[in-house]
Design an enzyme around this catalytic site. Structure first.
Site, PDB file in Angstrom:
ATOM      1  N   ASP A   1      22.677   0.662  45.679  1.00 48.56           N
ATOM      2  CA  ASP A   1      23.116   0.867  44.299  1.00 48.56           C
ATOM      3  C   ASP A   1      23.226  -0.436  43.510  1.00 48.56           C
ATOM      4  OD1 ASP A   1      23.311   3.484  45.161  1.00 48.56           O
ATOM      5  OD2 ASP A   1      25.485   3.449  45.360  1.00 48.56           O
TER       6      ASP A   1
ATOM      7  N   ARG B   1      14.150  -9.208  69.999  1.00 50.67           N
ATOM      8  CA  ARG B   1      14.511  -7.970  69.306  1.00 50.67           C
ATOM      9  C   ARG B   1      13.381  -7.436  68.434  1.00 50.67           C
ATOM     10  NH1 ARG B   1      19.808  -7.574  65.418  1.00 50.67           N
ATOM     11  NH2 ARG B   1      20.878  -7.633  67.423  1.00 50.67           N
TER      12      ARG B   1
ATOM     13  N   GLY C   1      30.871  -8.702  65.614  1.00 49.04           N
ATOM     14  CA  GLY C   1      32.045  -9.504  65.357  1.00 49.04           C
ATOM     15  C   GLY C   1      31.887 -10.340  64.108  1.00 49.04           C
TER      16      GLY C   1
END
Length: 553
Positions: free
Chosen positions: A208, A275, A49
């Site tokens: 890039d 995590r 979100g």
């Protein structure tokens, strides 16, 4: 103003580039350059979100504190303060543009995400990025001052040699190389996840903008900090799809190929560890048990969760997995960690200005200082919108008089694209494997040094390619009409490989330089976080140095 003259050239068509086009003054002539079809950037893939402290019980101060806590000591306090205080206005502007966020009755729905102390994350179903990009694209296409160049590849920046100002960009478009002269260039090309074998990023995310800026002398920083998501759906030929940490929170188990529940071998909380810990556990377990850990997976078993609860909580995961041939009610999901978000980038201030006058950067391409060493969930889309809004006040010097008569002569060149294909394809296959094994989730000096030596060898070989000798130093005052078999595909492969080789070298250099572990950078041989390293890793040309952090924690 001539056909190839613009006030601003924007490179990249994700949320950052699109919103920049909408925020730039309406009397500016803008070129939007995107190397693929529109809507192939990472923000279109964003399932998460966008965060903003708009609830009565929330505050920008709370959002500020959560962001600094996640950033592991490397956030720029001024930039974070700017981000969180402008977040509510950013949401209001998106709503005004027509983005349909989820609602509870008349109020915008807010959810709680990891490391946020308050529910402050807005969603548009489970495809927030797509909703935002789709809305913004419609607005940009309706703007008469914006000219869109699709399937156009940015090759190099035009830096005025006497002043050092960026005055345009060399682009391959419609089988022609030409210079778009401009008063400013804005790089919004997203991240560089394709440098790793496993990534949630789309194919176009090849670093890039960062490579272009660094080759032109711009300062880049904190490139060692890459966020890896622990559980992405991983099947051959299938784009990586994030399997939410909420699945493990509900009771799913991580199993290896032998059916062993292995996470507790690495941390006492098993699947519910943080995590980065879970990512390292999977990475190390695959390295210890699989012949080719770059292609191997573990398995997320949802059988401990009641089927009714799975259906209620995870309808999108059910649908997406089934689409790719995985019935999560009958079999575990093959998952592996994947490179997800690049915290570092081109050094900018809060006005998007880089260290090169006339060159600006935005979004994942930029390092504004808001993410530090580890991004707080749902701050990335917010960063795109908030900092793009600053471009409303962009004041630019006149176009240089030397740019008034440009690209008059045309030179025709036939490119033998077949000669270099084998090496380019070899690097595109082997570079992500090398980076995953040496600069992925777990790093150490010995393997980083080995990878740097290999990269230096590949860089030398790249310079000797016939295509590189021809294309790397083209004059800016000529149009070059190219021909050759498979030209468009070859030019994209050549340019992207060039950029990937450069950003790989930058990541490896930064990771070797930082002799500690912090945020998205973990060294097996330096596992502790050290106070003396609470500084940014900065690269300018070949120089690597530390810059004190402005973190207010």
């Amino acid at each position: 103003m001539g056909a190839n003259q613009f006030d601003v050239v924007v490179v990249g068509s994700g949320a950052a580039g699109l919103y920049a086009c909408l925020c730039l003054p309406g009397h500016y002539r803008v070129a939007l350059v995107t190397k693929a079809e529109l809507k192939t950037g990472a923000s279109d893939w964003a399932q998460g979100g966008i965060a903003a402290a708009i609830a009565p019980t929330d505050s920008p101060q709370s959002h500020y504190e959560d962001t600094l806590a996640a950033g592991a000591g490397l956030c720029d306090g001024e930039a974070v303060d700017f981000l969180v205080n402008h977040a509510p206005q950013a949401i209001a502007e998106l709503v005004q543009f027509g983005v349909s966020f989820d609602r509870h009755g008349q109020h915008l729905a807010l959810t709680l995400e990891a490391a946020h102390s308050q529910p402050r994350v807005l969603h548009a179903a489970d495809t927030t990025g797509r909703a935002i990009v789709s809305t913004l694209m419609g607005q940009v296409q309706a703007r008469p001052n914006v000219e869109i160049f699709s399937q156009a590849i940015a090759l190099s920046l035009n830096i005025e040699p006497t002043t050092g100002h960026c005055r345009g960009i060399q682009v391959f478009v419609n089988q022609t190389i030409e210079t778009f002269h401009s008063r400013a260039v804005l790089l919004a090309t997203g991240g560089g996840g394709q440098v790793f074998a496993q990534t949630t990023n789309p194919k176009v995310s090849t670093g890039d903008g960062i490579a272009l800026a660094w080759r032109s002398g711009a300062q880049v920083r904190d490139l060692e900090f890459f966020q890896f998501h622990p559980t992405a759906l991983t099947k051959p030929g299938v784009p990586h799809f994030l399997i939410s940490e909420a699945v493990r929170g509900e009771g799913a188990h991580l199993l290896d190929r032998q059916g062993k529940r292995f996470a507790f071998d690495y941390h006492p909380r098993g699947e519910l560890a943080p995590r980065d810990v879970v990512s390292r556990a999977i990475f190390q377990h695959l390295a210890n048990t699989e012949k080719d850990p770059t292609q191997a997976t573990v398995f997320l078993d949802l059988s401990p969760i009641e089927p009714e609860r799975i259906q209620r909580r995870f309808p999108n995961i059910i649908r997406r997995c089934l689409h790719w041939g995985v019935d999560i009610f009958r079999e575990p999901i093959p998952v592996a960690p994947a490179a997800h978000y690049w915290m570092g980038g081109i050094t900018t201030d809060i006005n998007c200005q880089t260290t090169i006058p006339g060159l600006y950067a935005l979004g994942e391409t930029a390092s504004t200082g808001v993410h530090g060493a580890n991004r707080l969930a749902s701050n990335s889309l917010l960063e795109c919108i908030v900092f793009a809004s600053q471009l409303r006040n962009l004041s630019l010097p006149p176009l240089a008089s030397s740019d008034s008569n440009v690209n008059q002569s045309i030179k025709e060149i036939r490119l033998d694209t077949t000669n270099d294909l084998a090496l380019l394809n070899h690097w595109r296959s082997e570079l992500p494997r090398l980076m995953w094994q040496t600069a992925g989730i777990c790093r150490q000096a010995e393997t980083l040094q080995m990878a740097i030596a290999k990269l230096e060898q590949w860089q030398e070989q790249w310079q000797q390619l016939s295509s590189s000798k021809l294309l790397a130093h083209l004059p800016e005052d000529q149009k070059i009409s190219l021909s050759g078999p498979g030209l468009n595909e070859f030019m994209q492969l050549w340019a992207e490989t060039h950029n990937l080789l450069d950003i790989a070298q930058l990541i490896l250099t930064s990771a070797l330089f930082r002799e500690e572990s912090r945020g998205g950078h973990y060294r097996l041989d330096c596992p502790d976080t050290k106070r003396e390293w609470q500084s940014h890793t900065v690269i300018e040309g070949t120089r690597v140095f530390l810059q004190p952090s402005q973190s207010q924690d």
